[in-house]
Design an enzyme around this catalytic site. Sequence first.
Site, PDB file in Angstrom:
ATOM      1  N   GLY A  51       6.072  -9.996   2.937  1.00  0.00           N
ATOM      2  CA  GLY A  51       5.252  -9.012   3.702  1.00  0.00           C
ATOM      3  C   GLY A  51       5.711  -7.810   3.185  1.00  0.00           C
ATOM      4  CB  CYS A  84       9.387 -12.634   0.074  1.00  0.00           C
ATOM      5  SG  CYS A  84       9.281 -11.218  -0.738  1.00  0.00           S
ATOM      6  CE1 TYR A  85      10.029  -7.691   6.974  1.00  0.00           C
ATOM      7  CE2 TYR A  85       8.832  -9.715   8.133  1.00  0.00           C
ATOM      8  CZ  TYR A  85       9.617  -8.302   8.228  1.00  0.00           C
ATOM      9  OH  TYR A  85       9.900  -8.028   9.317  1.00  0.00           O
ATOM     10  CG  HIS A 175       6.405 -14.695  -3.337  1.00  0.00           C
ATOM     11  ND1 HIS A 175       5.713 -14.838  -2.248  1.00  0.00           N
ATOM     12  CD2 HIS A 175       6.903 -13.485  -3.566  1.00  0.00           C
ATOM     13  CE1 HIS A 175       6.006 -13.581  -1.535  1.00  0.00           C
ATOM     14  NE2 HIS A 175       6.816 -12.845  -2.664  1.00  0.00           N
ATOM     15  CD  GLU A 177       4.458 -17.863  -2.151  1.00  0.00           C
ATOM     16  OE1 GLU A 177       4.105 -16.796  -1.422  1.00  0.00           O
ATOM     17  OE2 GLU A 177       5.406 -18.373  -2.008  1.00  0.00           O
ATOM     18  CG  ASP A 232     -18.919 -19.102   2.011  1.00  0.00           C
ATOM     19  OD1 ASP A 232     -18.327 -20.168   1.232  1.00  0.00           O
ATOM     20  OD2 ASP A 232     -18.640 -18.066   1.680  1.00  0.00           O
ATOM     21  CE  LYS A 367     -16.914 -18.822  -1.964  1.00  0.00           C
ATOM     22  NZ  LYS A 367     -18.237 -18.754  -0.983  1.00  0.00           N
TER      23      LYS A 367
END
Length: 520
Positions: A51, A84-85, A175, A177, A232, A367
């Site tokens: 964050g 991280c945060y 990170h 990810e 969608d 998506k």
Amino acid sequence: MSAVAIIDFGSQFTQLIARQVREMGVYCEIFQSNISFEIISKFNGFIFSGGPQSVNDSYSETNEVAYEIIKFNEVTNVPILGICYGQQLICHYFGAKIKREFNQEFGKTKIKILKESPIIKGAWDVNSEVDVLMNHADSVEITPQGFTVIASGVINQTIAIIANEQRKIYCTQFHPEVKATINGSKLLSNFLDIADCERDWTMRSLIEKQKEKIKNTVGEKKVIAAVSGGVDSSVAAALTYKAIGKQLNCIFINTGLLRKNQTITMLEEIPINYVDKSNLFLSRLKGINDPEEKRKIIGNTFIEVFEKEAKKIGDVDFLMQGTIYSDVVESGHNSGNTSTIKSHHNVGGLPEKMNLRLMEPLRYLFKDEVRLLGKEIGLADEIIFQHPFPGPGLAVRIIGEVDEKKVRILQEVDEIYINTMKNYDLYNKIWQAFAVLLPIRTVGVMGDGRTYGYVCALRAVTSSDGMTADAFPFENKSQHSLIFWDFLQNVSSIIVNSVSGVNRVVYDLTSKPPATIEWE
């Protein structure tokens, strides 16, 4: 079914954590950082995202749920991963000092693995140096009591990985990810193993879970759905119809801002009510140049039309929309800490008082997951794999004021661009392609005469979820043949010679970030 709760503190990478966890066969949900702990207390494990804020700032109620989870861990040993945060927040809770680095780290850097730990098993060896992505200004100065340093930065000696093995709390300053972190997905996979998560989540299980959720939410009430023919809204409508059948009332609103001759094909059994309100939308957009104002006008008008149509149907309580997670993230609606990039039609621009309750069955899907869900339900490939089209339609692809003439011009350009792409067998190789009409005119020559026409920009990108994207190169490197010039020169020639009012074509090479995919 095993599940992990991701607490979002505003990182633009949060959705990547969820994507990887789901791809590993574990169901996860993303929650705002001010969520009530009671709602999430049954999850197998918790991940705190990164964050933009600092834990040294004044106390924030958005940290309360994190502190409750840590207290819960003391009793239950439920595993926690802070990223991280998230690492800084956990260390701050345990009394460690968080400092503002003079040499802040943004981008790729190297860390060195110092000790073994279940969190890095099979990912990295002790004494190895690993490329990771850092994105922080603050960092932990001293490891809190009970934690062991597993890895540190090679250059700045940043505390990169720490672990409290007894309490199953793990933290990374980088990170894991993102792709830039080598083998970071293995670290996430290890955390899922530590949390005893079974890899039993599938698209079929998601469909059944969402159908039951829709049934429980709706009961015997009626639902009105906005369908545009896009991926969608089509998938959301098909899923909802599978859950509640004829309680769903699909309405196709012709806003006057759609593609040329746009039609809808979904599941054959779903009835669709067609309503033409093109004059209303175009009249309300007259004189409006600001993109956010255009989006909000369109959003307000959509809701107004839906409410009127709902009254005709009678006793309608819910409005279903095909909101997906990238819409939520860019609009800043997912977390109080997330900055707004732009409002989306499905999540922004809604009136403060709306007479219909919102239902968004795809809200936390990406998506590519939406497409997989549509495939599983039985929608045709021509629906599932069509390129994304924005809720506000061509209004956000006409820069500046929108009028009927500009819409007609852009519809013609768009049709030529997409059809030529299909003729070159490029359409299915591109994630999204579209044309933009610019609010500038340039001098041209046609025959022996001078022209003064509009400029249109062509955009084509590769992506998987719309959160990041690269310009499509229009080349086949294996054959060393540049399709780029052949295709673009050909489509440019067709557009200029076929569409009255356009005399210049350019191609957009910008990636996301720093740009967004759509221009507005």
